[in-house]
Scaffold this motif. Structure first.
Motif, PDB file in Angstrom:
ATOM      1  N   SER A  45       0.833  -1.211   0.000  1.00  0.00           N
ATOM      2  CA  SER A  45       0.000   0.000   0.000  1.00  0.00           C
ATOM      3  C   SER A  45       0.869   1.262   0.000  1.00  0.00           C
ATOM      4  CB  SER A  45      -0.933   0.000   1.206  1.00  0.00           C
ATOM      5  OG  SER A  45      -0.156  -0.148   2.370  1.00  0.00           O
ATOM      6  N   GLU A  46       1.958   1.251   0.769  1.00  0.00           N
ATOM      7  CA  GLU A  46       2.833   2.422   0.830  1.00  0.00           C
ATOM      8  C   GLU A  46       3.616   2.587  -0.470  1.00  0.00           C
ATOM      9  OE1 GLU A  46       5.071   2.541   4.472  1.00  0.00           O
ATOM     10  OE2 GLU A  46       6.099   4.371   3.810  1.00  0.00           O
ATOM     11  N   LEU A  47       4.005   1.438  -1.020  1.00  0.00           N
ATOM     12  CA  LEU A  47       4.761   1.463  -2.278  1.00  0.00           C
ATOM     13  C   LEU A  47       3.906   2.062  -3.393  1.00  0.00           C
ATOM     14  CD1 LEU A  47       7.463   0.650  -3.439  1.00  0.00           C
ATOM     15  CD2 LEU A  47       6.574  -1.647  -3.825  1.00  0.00           C
ATOM     16  N   ILE A  48       2.636   1.679  -3.418  1.00  0.00           N
ATOM     17  CA  ILE A  48       1.712   2.191  -4.448  1.00  0.00           C
ATOM     18  C   ILE A  48       1.657   3.721  -4.375  1.00  0.00           C
ATOM     19  CG2 ILE A  48      -0.778   2.356  -4.998  1.00  0.00           C
ATOM     20  CD1 ILE A  48      -0.903  -0.687  -4.713  1.00  0.00           C
ATOM     21  N   GLU A  49       1.635   4.261  -3.162  1.00  0.00           N
ATOM     22  CA  GLU A  49       1.600   5.726  -3.006  1.00  0.00           C
ATOM     23  C   GLU A  49       2.905   6.354  -3.470  1.00  0.00           C
ATOM     24  OE1 GLU A  49      -0.572   8.138  -2.366  1.00  0.00           O
ATOM     25  OE2 GLU A  49      -1.866   6.408  -2.722  1.00  0.00           O
ATOM     26  N   ARG A  50       4.026   5.776  -2.991  1.00  0.00           N
ATOM     27  CA  ARG A  50       5.342   6.393  -3.228  1.00  0.00           C
ATOM     28  C   ARG A  50       5.785   6.295  -4.676  1.00  0.00           C
ATOM     29  NH1 ARG A  50       9.528   7.056   1.093  1.00  0.00           N
ATOM     30  NH2 ARG A  50       8.391   6.800   3.011  1.00  0.00           N
ATOM     31  N   ILE A  51       5.377   5.214  -5.357  1.00  0.00           N
ATOM     32  CA  ILE A  51       5.941   4.939  -6.680  1.00  0.00           C
ATOM     33  C   ILE A  51       5.282   5.778  -7.785  1.00  0.00           C
ATOM     34  CG2 ILE A  51       4.519   3.018  -7.563  1.00  0.00           C
ATOM     35  CD1 ILE A  51       7.289   1.525  -7.954  1.00  0.00           C
ATOM     36  N   THR A  63      11.328  -6.422  -2.078  1.00  0.00           N
ATOM     37  CA  THR A  63      10.271  -5.532  -2.563  1.00  0.00           C
ATOM     38  C   THR A  63       9.496  -6.215  -3.680  1.00  0.00           C
ATOM     39  OG1 THR A  63      11.646  -3.642  -2.060  1.00  0.00           O
ATOM     40  CG2 THR A  63       9.810  -3.255  -3.565  1.00  0.00           C
ATOM     41  N   HIS A  64       8.196  -6.339  -3.500  1.00  0.00           N
ATOM     42  CA  HIS A  64       7.399  -7.010  -4.522  1.00  0.00           C
ATOM     43  C   HIS A  64       6.748  -5.994  -5.442  1.00  0.00           C
ATOM     44  CE1 HIS A  64       7.978 -11.126  -3.311  1.00  0.00           C
ATOM     45  NE2 HIS A  64       8.192 -10.588  -2.131  1.00  0.00           N
ATOM     46  N   LEU A  65       7.186  -5.993  -6.691  1.00  0.00           N
ATOM     47  CA  LEU A  65       6.581  -5.107  -7.672  1.00  0.00           C
ATOM     48  C   LEU A  65       5.503  -5.899  -8.398  1.00  0.00           C
ATOM     49  CD1 LEU A  65       9.651  -3.057  -8.995  1.00  0.00           C
ATOM     50  CD2 LEU A  65       8.021  -2.468  -7.212  1.00  0.00           C
ATOM     51  N   SER A  66       4.337  -5.936  -7.760  1.00  0.00           N
ATOM     52  CA  SER A  66       3.199  -6.682  -8.302  1.00  0.00           C
ATOM     53  C   SER A  66       2.572  -5.873  -9.437  1.00  0.00           C
ATOM     54  CB  SER A  66       2.166  -6.879  -7.195  1.00  0.00           C
ATOM     55  OG  SER A  66       1.716  -5.595  -6.784  1.00  0.00           O
ATOM     56  N   GLU A  67       1.603  -6.481 -10.121  1.00  0.00           N
ATOM     57  CA  GLU A  67       0.904  -5.780 -11.195  1.00  0.00           C
ATOM     58  C   GLU A  67       0.230  -4.515 -10.648  1.00  0.00           C
ATOM     59  OE1 GLU A  67      -1.593  -8.284 -13.546  1.00  0.00           O
ATOM     60  OE2 GLU A  67      -1.710  -6.762 -15.116  1.00  0.00           O
TER      61      GLU A  67
END
Ligand SMILES: NC(=O)c1ccc[n+]([C@@H]2O[C@H](COP(=O)([O-])OP(=O)(O)OC[C@H]3O[C@@H](n4cnc5c(N)ncnc54)[C@H](O)[C@@H]3O)[C@@H](O)[C@H]2O)c1
Ligand SMILES: O=C(O)CC[C@@H](O)C(=O)O
Length: 409
Positions: A45-51, A63-67
């Motif tokens: 959830s945090e990665l989605i915001e930051r990326i 780090t999982h870079l999911s779809e």
């Protein structure tokens, strides 16, 4: 989706999982200063915001870079995996979105091979158990279950960069080396390729796994495979946690089918050094447990930092995708006195014709054109006179099937 060339200070780079400072230095030396550096991985959830606002992201294995994450990464141009494994990235989704993924295919392989060699020697001598006992005040001076490596057979599963180096080192201390690989391999030293896994498992005193994580390697070693191994054999896994069925291994250790094991990678690994490590293997003195550090040496991490940051820089600066793991590979000369257009498109008939027709209509002269495709996408790089570059980018972005277009001056 298309992009216009950005000045380097606007290119946002997010480096996670404490990649080596050599990566930061390499990026800075090449003019990239807008770098956010974190020591940990981030939950989805945090990665989605930051990326969302990031152009390049650097990760390791946690780090999982999911779809879902990649879909949110609207500006992402490329991913740098500062490691060998790329199974933590949804490579197909990245490709479909026009995001190139790079890794460091050999910088840490020597470190893994050295660690495994050490583990072979320690396990053959029964040292992990003696060490654990001594820590508890027990004195187990005995030659029982203690063997030289000389003359023993090492069975390597996966004879790639790590497997081959391990094989050479093991021969140097007098071991006999046999290996199983799904490909026919050039054998180094006196190693011998065996035709099937069962044969290798039956013959080896020590089995060491060096395969990638794929659907075929999931639980490659389970109950049935351990059953055919020699009584008192040793199992080492420094590849990926999904390759060995840990419960089956625990049972084999319980029944003393195996004399010991060394496990560096686990089906589920703690997300940070603050999280507790749980595993049914913790109770066994004769198992060396390491926290996924096969490739974690100063030398390897420094080299990986330079290598992967160098690949990201090159892709950003001149469009080269050489050694990308999910992208058609295009090797490009340096750009001089012209503009370069980079176009990722769906691989369908007529895209190149559309591009060339549009350029002809606007009198845009193509100074050089490079194209590579795979079954899913095409990557075309076109050098044009700078006077025409903005029109060319507009035309390119309008081509049907465009995934991404970017311009370099
Ligand atoms: N523990 C760590 O810190 C660490 C560090 C580096 C790499 N690794 C892991 O080690 C793996 C191997 O690294 P490498 O550099 O030797 O990779 P590599 O690609 O050079 O070699 C892998 C070999 O495995 C073979 N292979 C693939 N599927 C197979 C199968 N089903 N059965 C038998 N052989 C199979 C391939 O043909 C290849 O020869 C990496 O994929 C990575 O996951 C772990
Ligand atoms: O550094 C890491 O996190 C992963 C190391 C290793 O497993 C690799 O794939 O290179």
């Amino acid at each position: 989706m298309s992009k216009v060339s950005l000045s380097k200070d606007k290119i946002k780079i997010l480096l996670l999982e404490g990649v080596h400072q050599s990566a930061v230095e390499t990026l800075k030396r090449n003019g990239y200063s807008n770098i956010e550096y974190l020591k940990t991985s981030l939950p989805e959830s945090e990665l989605i915001e930051r990326i969302k606002h990031v152009h390049f992201v650097g990760i390791r294995s946690r780090t999982h870079l999911s779809e879902a994450v990649l879909n949110a990464a609207e500006k992402l141009v490329a991913v740098g995996c500062f490691c060998i494994g790329t199974n933590q990235v949804n490579l197909e989704a990245a490709k479909r979105l026009g995001i190139a993924v790079f890794n460091a295919p050999f910088s840490n392989t020597r470190s893994v091979a050295e660690l495994v060699l050490g583990e072979i020697l320690l396990l053959l001598r029964g040292i992990p158990k003696r060490n654990a006992m001594a820590h508890r005040g027990q004195w187990f001076k005995s030659a029982i279950g203690s063997f030289e490596a000389r003359g023993k057979t090492l069975g390597i599963i996966g004879y790639g960069h790590i497997g081959t180096q391990l094989g050479i080192m093991a021969e140097n201390i007098g071991m006999k080396v046999e290996f199983y690989d799904i490909e026919d391999k050039l054998t180094l030293g006196n190693a011998q390729q065996v035709q099937n896994l069962t044969q290798l498992l039956q013959r080896a005193d020590v089995i060491s796994l060096h395969v990638p994580e794929t659907p075929q390697t999931k639980n490659l070693i389970g109950m049935a495979e351990i059953e055919v191994m020699k009584q008192g054999a040793i199992l080492i896994n420094a590849s990926r946690g999904t390759v060995v069925d840990i419960d089956a291994l625990a049972e084999a250790l319980q029944h003393e089918k195996l004399a010991g094991a060394a496990i560096d990678v686990f089906p589920v690994e703690p997300k940070s050094n603050d999280e507790e490590f749980t595993s049914p293997l913790r109770e066994f003195d004769n198992v060396i447990l390491t926290p996924h550090v096969g490739g974690s040496t100063q030398e390897a991490q420094e080299n990986i930092g330079i290598e992967v940051a160098g690949k990201l820089t090159k892709y950003s600066d001149n469009g080269s995708t050489v050694t990308a793991v999910n992208f058609p590979e295009v090797s490009l000369p340096e750009l001089s006195n012209r503009s370069r257009l980079l176009h990722v498109h769906e691989n369908r008939p007529g895209v190149l014709t559309q591009i060339n027709q549009a350029f002809a209509q606007h009198g845009i002269n193509i100074a050089a054109q490079y194209l590579q495709t795979d079954d899913c996408i095409g990557y075309v790089v076109i050098d044009v006179d700078s006077d025409h570059s903005e029109v060319a980018l507009k035309e390119l972005s309008a081509v049907e099937g465009t995934i991404r277009a970017r311009i370099l001056h």
